[in-house]
Design an enzyme around this catalytic site. Sequence first.
Site, PDB file in Angstrom:
ATOM      1  N   ASP A 104      70.894  28.418  60.024  1.00 44.30           N
ATOM      2  CA  ASP A 104      71.640  26.894  59.792  1.00 44.30           C
ATOM      3  C   ASP A 104      73.106  26.855  60.260  1.00 44.30           C
ATOM      4  O   ASP A 104      73.543  26.061  58.759  1.00 44.30           O
ATOM      5  CB  ASP A 104      71.166  26.206  58.798  1.00 44.30           C
ATOM      6  CG  ASP A 104      70.706  24.853  59.371  1.00 44.30           C
ATOM      7  OD1 ASP A 104      70.575  24.608  60.651  1.00 44.30           O
ATOM      8  OD2 ASP A 104      70.025  24.265  58.470  1.00 44.30           O
ATOM      9  N   PRO A 105      73.758  27.876  60.700  1.00 47.20           N
ATOM     10  CA  PRO A 105      75.074  27.926  60.331  1.00 47.20           C
ATOM     11  C   PRO A 105      76.126  26.964  61.081  1.00 47.20           C
ATOM     12  O   PRO A 105      76.655  26.947  61.879  1.00 47.20           O
ATOM     13  CB  PRO A 105      75.397  28.746  60.816  1.00 47.20           C
ATOM     14  CG  PRO A 105      74.490  29.749  61.986  1.00 47.20           C
ATOM     15  CD  PRO A 105      73.571  28.810  61.934  1.00 47.20           C
TER      16      PRO A 105
END
Length: 229
Positions: free
Chosen positions: A111-112
């Site tokens: 989830d960057p």
Amino acid sequence: WATAMTTEHDLRSLIAEFVAAVHRELDFGVEGANQERARKALLASNLDVSVPPIVPQLSSTRVLCMEYVHGFKVTDSARLDAARVDREALVSAIASAFAHCVHIDGLFSGDPHPGNILVRPRYGPGGEPRGGQAVLLDWGLAKTLTTRNRLAISRLVHGAATSDVGELLGAFNDVGLKLRRFDPTEELSNTRHLFRTTAPAAEARAANAKHVAGWMKKRERERQELGTS
């Protein structure tokens, strides 16, 4: 929607992994452990990034307490300019940090996105702005990679970068990716598209739409040819 786009890939393992990841992400104990692992790994890497430390005595499976970070969103252009941040160095540090986590430490962050990356400004003795440091947040959606998968992902990236179809095929096999069809040239093109050069959001969306449209057009042409043969 994924199965509507393609019938060539077996997506059952992907769906099973997604379901398991959702359950893990709801457990703040898991997220805290991931965050501490990432923090220690990146601290040891000497890269110019940081991860907030957890406050374990105030955390549980339902509450996660960590150091408060004074910073701003990584996409805030005005504040980047005001802080005199070297954008190329900042992006390089962020990319190197996530690469280190995946290829060296073996912790994959799923989830960057920009909302999970802050920039903590730095100041000189007189209060003058002196750039900033990236702070990586939200380690709830993360996965620990086996040594085999960690090395396979490294092979996948290297194979795509060097246009090495053999290495790409080996990486697919190592991670257990089973394709119902295999066109080396197309799979290489698709993988290189995933790792394409970063571009502004609108430009990136347009490039992706063009790639997907071309892929779907080719699939439709192949179906028509099979139907007439």
